[in-house]
Design a protein around this motif. Structure first.
Motif, PDB file in Angstrom:
ATOM      1  N   ASN A 392      44.627  33.135  54.940  1.00 47.78           N
ATOM      2  CA  ASN A 392      44.294  33.209  56.341  1.00 47.78           C
ATOM      3  C   ASN A 392      45.062  34.209  57.036  1.00 47.78           C
ATOM      4  O   ASN A 392      46.037  34.037  57.841  1.00 47.78           O
ATOM      5  N   VAL A 393      44.578  35.451  56.855  1.00 47.59           N
ATOM      6  CA  VAL A 393      45.427  36.712  57.318  1.00 47.59           C
ATOM      7  C   VAL A 393      44.442  37.614  57.781  1.00 47.59           C
ATOM      8  O   VAL A 393      43.163  37.527  57.634  1.00 47.59           O
ATOM      9  N   GLU A 394      44.808  38.592  58.651  1.00 51.69           N
ATOM     10  CA  GLU A 394      44.082  39.762  58.908  1.00 51.69           C
ATOM     11  C   GLU A 394      44.176  40.637  57.512  1.00 51.69           C
ATOM     12  O   GLU A 394      45.175  41.160  56.924  1.00 51.69           O
ATOM     13  N   PHE A 395      42.952  41.045  57.067  1.00 51.07           N
ATOM     14  CA  PHE A 395      42.783  41.510  55.756  1.00 51.07           C
ATOM     15  C   PHE A 395      43.195  43.044  55.404  1.00 51.07           C
ATOM     16  O   PHE A 395      43.528  43.267  54.558  1.00 51.07           O
ATOM     17  N   ASP A 396      43.814  43.619  56.734  1.00 53.75           N
ATOM     18  CA  ASP A 396      44.215  44.892  56.415  1.00 53.75           C
ATOM     19  C   ASP A 396      45.854  44.831  56.007  1.00 53.75           C
ATOM     20  O   ASP A 396      46.395  45.914  55.539  1.00 53.75           O
ATOM     21  N   THR A 397      46.311  43.530  56.089  1.00 50.35           N
ATOM     22  CA  THR A 397      47.708  43.308  55.781  1.00 50.35           C
ATOM     23  C   THR A 397      47.646  43.175  54.304  1.00 50.35           C
ATOM     24  O   THR A 397      49.016  43.181  53.806  1.00 50.35           O
ATOM     25  N   THR A 398      46.552  42.536  53.762  1.00 51.65           N
ATOM     26  CA  THR A 398      46.652  42.244  52.309  1.00 51.65           C
ATOM     27  C   THR A 398      45.509  42.912  51.552  1.00 51.65           C
ATOM     28  O   THR A 398      44.392  42.105  51.212  1.00 51.65           O
ATOM     29  N   PRO A 399      45.468  44.353  51.482  1.00 48.04           N
ATOM     30  CA  PRO A 399      44.104  45.030  51.069  1.00 48.04           C
ATOM     31  C   PRO A 399      43.761  44.484  49.833  1.00 48.04           C
ATOM     32  O   PRO A 399      42.612  44.828  49.241  1.00 48.04           O
ATOM     33  N   ALA A 400      44.855  44.080  49.011  1.00 48.11           N
ATOM     34  CA  ALA A 400      44.242  43.440  47.625  1.00 48.11           C
ATOM     35  C   ALA A 400      43.345  42.283  47.622  1.00 48.11           C
ATOM     36  O   ALA A 400      42.411  42.003  46.706  1.00 48.11           O
ATOM     37  N   MET A 401      43.489  41.425  48.659  1.00 52.81           N
ATOM     38  CA  MET A 401      42.969  40.079  48.865  1.00 52.81           C
ATOM     39  C   MET A 401      43.143  39.405  47.540  1.00 52.81           C
ATOM     40  O   MET A 401      44.228  39.370  46.955  1.00 52.81           O
ATOM     41  N   LYS A 402      42.100  38.643  46.842  1.00 50.46           N
ATOM     42  CA  LYS A 402      42.156  38.216  45.579  1.00 50.46           C
ATOM     43  C   LYS A 402      41.331  38.689  44.568  1.00 50.46           C
ATOM     44  O   LYS A 402      41.053  38.294  43.501  1.00 50.46           O
ATOM     45  N   VAL A 403      41.175  39.952  44.724  1.00 52.59           N
ATOM     46  CA  VAL A 403      40.522  41.042  43.791  1.00 52.59           C
ATOM     47  C   VAL A 403      40.995  40.737  42.362  1.00 52.59           C
ATOM     48  O   VAL A 403      40.454  40.711  41.215  1.00 52.59           O
ATOM     49  N   LEU A 438      41.827  52.536  57.876  1.00 54.72           N
ATOM     50  CA  LEU A 438      41.311  53.621  56.857  1.00 54.72           C
ATOM     51  C   LEU A 438      42.194  53.405  55.695  1.00 54.72           C
ATOM     52  O   LEU A 438      41.688  53.202  54.436  1.00 54.72           O
ATOM     53  N   HIS A 439      43.585  53.464  55.707  1.00 55.47           N
ATOM     54  CA  HIS A 439      44.438  53.173  54.691  1.00 55.47           C
ATOM     55  C   HIS A 439      44.414  52.228  53.803  1.00 55.47           C
ATOM     56  O   HIS A 439      44.597  52.305  52.784  1.00 55.47           O
ATOM     57  N   ALA A 440      44.198  50.904  54.582  1.00 56.67           N
ATOM     58  CA  ALA A 440      44.213  49.750  53.953  1.00 56.67           C
ATOM     59  C   ALA A 440      43.043  49.558  53.149  1.00 56.67           C
ATOM     60  O   ALA A 440      42.998  49.105  52.103  1.00 56.67           O
ATOM     61  N   GLU A 443      43.232  51.665  50.093  1.00 63.16           N
ATOM     62  CA  GLU A 443      44.037  51.040  48.943  1.00 63.16           C
ATOM     63  C   GLU A 443      43.177  49.840  48.322  1.00 63.16           C
ATOM     64  O   GLU A 443      43.374  49.529  46.866  1.00 63.16           O
ATOM     65  N   ALA A 444      42.437  49.048  49.147  1.00 66.60           N
ATOM     66  CA  ALA A 444      41.684  48.179  48.607  1.00 66.60           C
ATOM     67  C   ALA A 444      40.537  48.709  47.538  1.00 66.60           C
ATOM     68  O   ALA A 444      40.264  47.920  46.643  1.00 66.60           O
ATOM     69  N   MET A 445      40.245  49.845  47.707  1.00 68.48           N
ATOM     70  CA  MET A 445      39.322  50.546  46.654  1.00 68.48           C
ATOM     71  C   MET A 445      39.930  50.907  45.629  1.00 68.48           C
ATOM     72  O   MET A 445      39.109  50.860  44.433  1.00 68.48           O
ATOM     73  N   GLU A 446      41.278  51.138  45.703  1.00 67.96           N
ATOM     74  CA  GLU A 446      41.754  51.674  44.440  1.00 67.96           C
ATOM     75  C   GLU A 446      42.172  50.521  43.583  1.00 67.96           C
ATOM     76  O   GLU A 446      42.209  50.675  42.475  1.00 67.96           O
ATOM     77  N   ILE A 447      42.645  49.304  44.243  1.00 63.37           N
ATOM     78  CA  ILE A 447      42.674  48.067  43.570  1.00 63.37           C
ATOM     79  C   ILE A 447      41.340  47.663  43.018  1.00 63.37           C
ATOM     80  O   ILE A 447      41.509  47.062  41.572  1.00 63.37           O
ATOM     81  N   ILE A 448      40.197  47.686  43.641  1.00 62.17           N
ATOM     82  CA  ILE A 448      38.989  47.517  43.091  1.00 62.17           C
ATOM     83  C   ILE A 448      38.682  48.255  41.559  1.00 62.17           C
ATOM     84  O   ILE A 448      38.328  47.873  40.699  1.00 62.17           O
ATOM     85  N   ASP A 449      39.056  49.640  41.624  1.00 62.07           N
ATOM     86  CA  ASP A 449      38.945  50.547  40.533  1.00 62.07           C
ATOM     87  C   ASP A 449      39.895  49.977  39.493  1.00 62.07           C
ATOM     88  O   ASP A 449      39.192  50.127  38.370  1.00 62.07           O
ATOM     89  N   GLU A 450      41.101  49.727  39.727  1.00 62.69           N
ATOM     90  CA  GLU A 450      41.912  49.324  38.677  1.00 62.69           C
ATOM     91  C   GLU A 450      41.421  48.012  38.071  1.00 62.69           C
ATOM     92  O   GLU A 450      41.563  47.986  36.725  1.00 62.69           O
ATOM     93  N   CYS A 451      40.914  47.115  38.787  1.00 63.97           N
ATOM     94  CA  CYS A 451      40.292  45.864  38.058  1.00 63.97           C
ATOM     95  C   CYS A 451      39.012  46.278  37.492  1.00 63.97           C
ATOM     96  O   CYS A 451      38.568  45.424  36.387  1.00 63.97           O
ATOM     97  N   MET A 452      38.076  47.208  37.883  1.00 66.78           N
ATOM     98  CA  MET A 452      37.027  47.586  37.069  1.00 66.78           C
ATOM     99  C   MET A 452      37.484  48.116  35.802  1.00 66.78           C
ATOM    100  O   MET A 452      36.587  47.705  34.874  1.00 66.78           O
ATOM    101  N   ALA A 453      38.289  48.798  35.791  1.00 66.50           N
ATOM    102  CA  ALA A 453      38.878  49.494  34.547  1.00 66.50           C
ATOM    103  C   ALA A 453      39.156  48.257  33.446  1.00 66.50           C
ATOM    104  O   ALA A 453      38.782  48.448  32.115  1.00 66.50           O
TER     105      ALA A 453
END
Length: 550
Positions: A392-403, A438-440, A443-453
């Motif tokens: 329960n946070v504003e998601f720009d503070t945790t851009p990884a979320m639960k990916v 934007l920056h958050a 970062e979210a997209m880079e974590i998605i890419d990491e997990c897609m790999a």
């Protein structure tokens, strides 16, 4: 399962030895590269590789391609997952309500008649998202209800508004308030003793519109505000917004609650015998507030006011029924689309074991919406649904979320050898994108890419197939620039197409992607047939055609 849910083996392709995994990267659209595109600004070597193969295309994810009225209507996660799971296009939310208003059917129902009767004897309360974003609600729907109620003799009507700032510009609330105040003034001027007014409100991420039971405190704050008039008092809704704008840089979605009080107390408290209509047509953020108003034995929070007044006994109705299996709400103005013969039903009929996984914010999308707006399992012996609790946070503070956690769990499920098919939703492209940061989002997209790999590596190991797509755009356009060169955060979805890529480590030219011709209507509803083919089945004849040809 009935015989009409049987699938025929594909005549030339029996599938791969390993599992097929569908990854839905929520909010990841395809737009030209540039500084406002969080996806192309991010370092995404895995996605770049997927996009560069011959097994890649792009799909429509908005407007008529997902059952919405026009090409100006942004897609959303609900209709997107409906289309992915149903394999066909069904008239959705706004389109259903538009038709019901145009034909007058909405005003001929017993539910509307009962709401009007309660309104004539007390007050009619209309609650909902207050914007023209077209994702959860429509101002035109609100205005149609207001005008019809006045025509049918309702003298007292209170509107409780939920600021958007997410599917529309971040600070646009005053524009919508001005528009609605003009309609209310027009109605009041057309007949004596009419009292149509804005009574309360607040930001959609602060009050009322929680979903998936992630933050019931939001719902409690909204209920107490709308029903009991609890909250900071202002002379008007515009005064409330202007004051909050001066106090912080928060967008509309995060503004605090308010109550209109012109000196004699709140102007629109809800009393026994009143009618309450929730005018959102989208279901996910309407279920909890519906329960709070409708359930006589509701016990999630105490609905008693600070001064000791009990919960008002009201007639409650939704624009639609938001959960058809749980019958929430019991009374509604427009019947939802009847989505039958979904992908999940066919696979269960064939005995195919599958799993669905996401975190709380999008768990309902890979289950309830994917399964045609139906709660629970189709066949609990064949399916596994896993929900990872969201923070329960504003998601720009945790851009990884639960990916990363979704990825860990998915890899365990794939390696278990139990499942032939799986689907997951990575929520961060959408949820972080909605913050406008934007920056958050990069970062979210880079974590998605990491997990897609990691997922690609496991699919290779297991001789499976991975399908990568999205449900709508969002992260692909993070801001707009006005004529003076000033950037304005864009927190809404986009009209962009979405990616569709197949990663098949055993691919040897057995099939090819059908090239979308100019004006092609290839969209999310074409994915289901493609999945059936890649699993080794012919698609049902009434499904939208496959995106691959053998």
């Amino acid at each position: 399962m009935s015989s009409d849910l049987s699938l025929q083996p594909h005549p030339s392709f029996s599938g791969r030895p390993g599992p097929l995994l569908v990854v839905v990267a929520d909010g990841v659209g395809v737009a030209p590269p540039g500084t406002s595109n969080a996806i192309t600004e991010a370092s995404t070597p895995t996605l770049d590789s997927l996009y560069a193969t011959e097994l890649y295309t792009e799909l429509a994810a908005h407007g008529p391609a997902v059952g919405l009225p026009t090409d100006d209507d942004m897609g959303n996660s609900e209709v997107g997952h409906n289309a992915l799971g149903a394999g066909r296009i069904f008239a959705q939310g706004a389109k259903l309500v538009n038709k019901a208003i145009t034909t007058g059917a909405i005003f001929e129902s017993d539910v509307w008649a009962e709401a009007i009767e309660h309104g004539r004897n007390g007050t009619l309360h209309l609650i909902g998202l207050h914007s023209d974003g077209g994702v959860h609600s429509s101002l035109e729907h609100l205005y149609a209800l207001l005008r019809r109620a006045a025509d049918e003799g309702v003298m007292s009507c209170a509107v409780h508004i939920l600021h958007d700032g997410r599917d529309v510009a971040a600070r646009s609330a005053l524009t919508y308030i001005e528009r609605t105040e003009a309609v209310l003034a027009e109605i009041n001027a057309a007949g004596p003793n009419r009292n149509y007014r804005i009574a309360s409100g607040g930001g959609r991420m602060t009050i009322t519109m929680d979903r998936y039971e992630a933050n019931w405190k939001m719902v409690e704050n909204g209920y107490m505000c709308h029903a009991h008039g609890e909250g900071p008092a202002f002379a008007s809704a515009a005064d409330a917004v202007e004051t909050m704008y001066a106090e912080s840089d928060a967008g509309d979605q995060y503004l605090g609650r308010f109550v209109v009080d012109r000196g004699a107390g709140p102007v629109g408290m809800i009393h026994d015998g009143d009618a309450v209509v929730f005018f959102n047509f989208r279901g996910d953020r309407a279920i909890e507030i519906s329960r709070a108003f409708e359930e006589p034995d509701f016990d999630v929070f105490d609905r008693t006011s600070a001064s000791g007044d009990p919960a008002p006994d009201v007639f409650f109705a939704g624009m639609l029924q938001y959960d058809g299996d749980a019958f929430i709400p019991k009374k509604f103005l427009v019947a939802p689309p009847e989505i039958d013969r979904t992908m999940g039903q066919f696979l269960c009929a064939e005995g195919v074991k599958s799993f669905a996984i996401s975190e709380t914010q999008k768990f309902g999308h890979v289950t309830y919406f994917w399964n045609g707006n139906k709660s629970g399992y189709i066949d609990e012996h064949l399916e596994t649904y896993i929900e990872i609790p969201s923070d329960n946070v504003e998601f720009d503070t945790t851009p990884a979320m639960k990916v990363r956690e979704i990825t860990d769990e998915t890899i365990d499920l794939l390696r278990s050898g139990e499942y032939r098919f799986g689907r997951l939703n990575f929520p961060s492209g959408d949820m972080v994108g909605h913050t406008g940061h934007l920056h958050a989002t990069v970062e979210a997209m880079e974590i998605i890419d990491e997990c897609m790999a990691r997922l690609v590596e496991v699919i290779d190991e297991l001789d499976g197939v991975l399908v990568f797509t999205a449900d709508h755009g969002n992260a692909d356009i993070m801001f707009t620039v006005d004529k003076d060169g000033v950037r304005h955060p864009k927190t809404s979805h986009t009209l962009s197409p979405v990616p569709f890529a197949i990663h098949d480590p055993n691919y040897d030219g057995e099939y090819h992607m059908i090239e979308a011709a100019a004006g092609s209507d290839h969209g999310l509803a074409n994915v289901a047939s493609t999945v059936f083919n890649l699993l080794g089945y012919e698609a049902p004849s009434d499904y939208n055609p496959s995106l691959v040809q053998f």
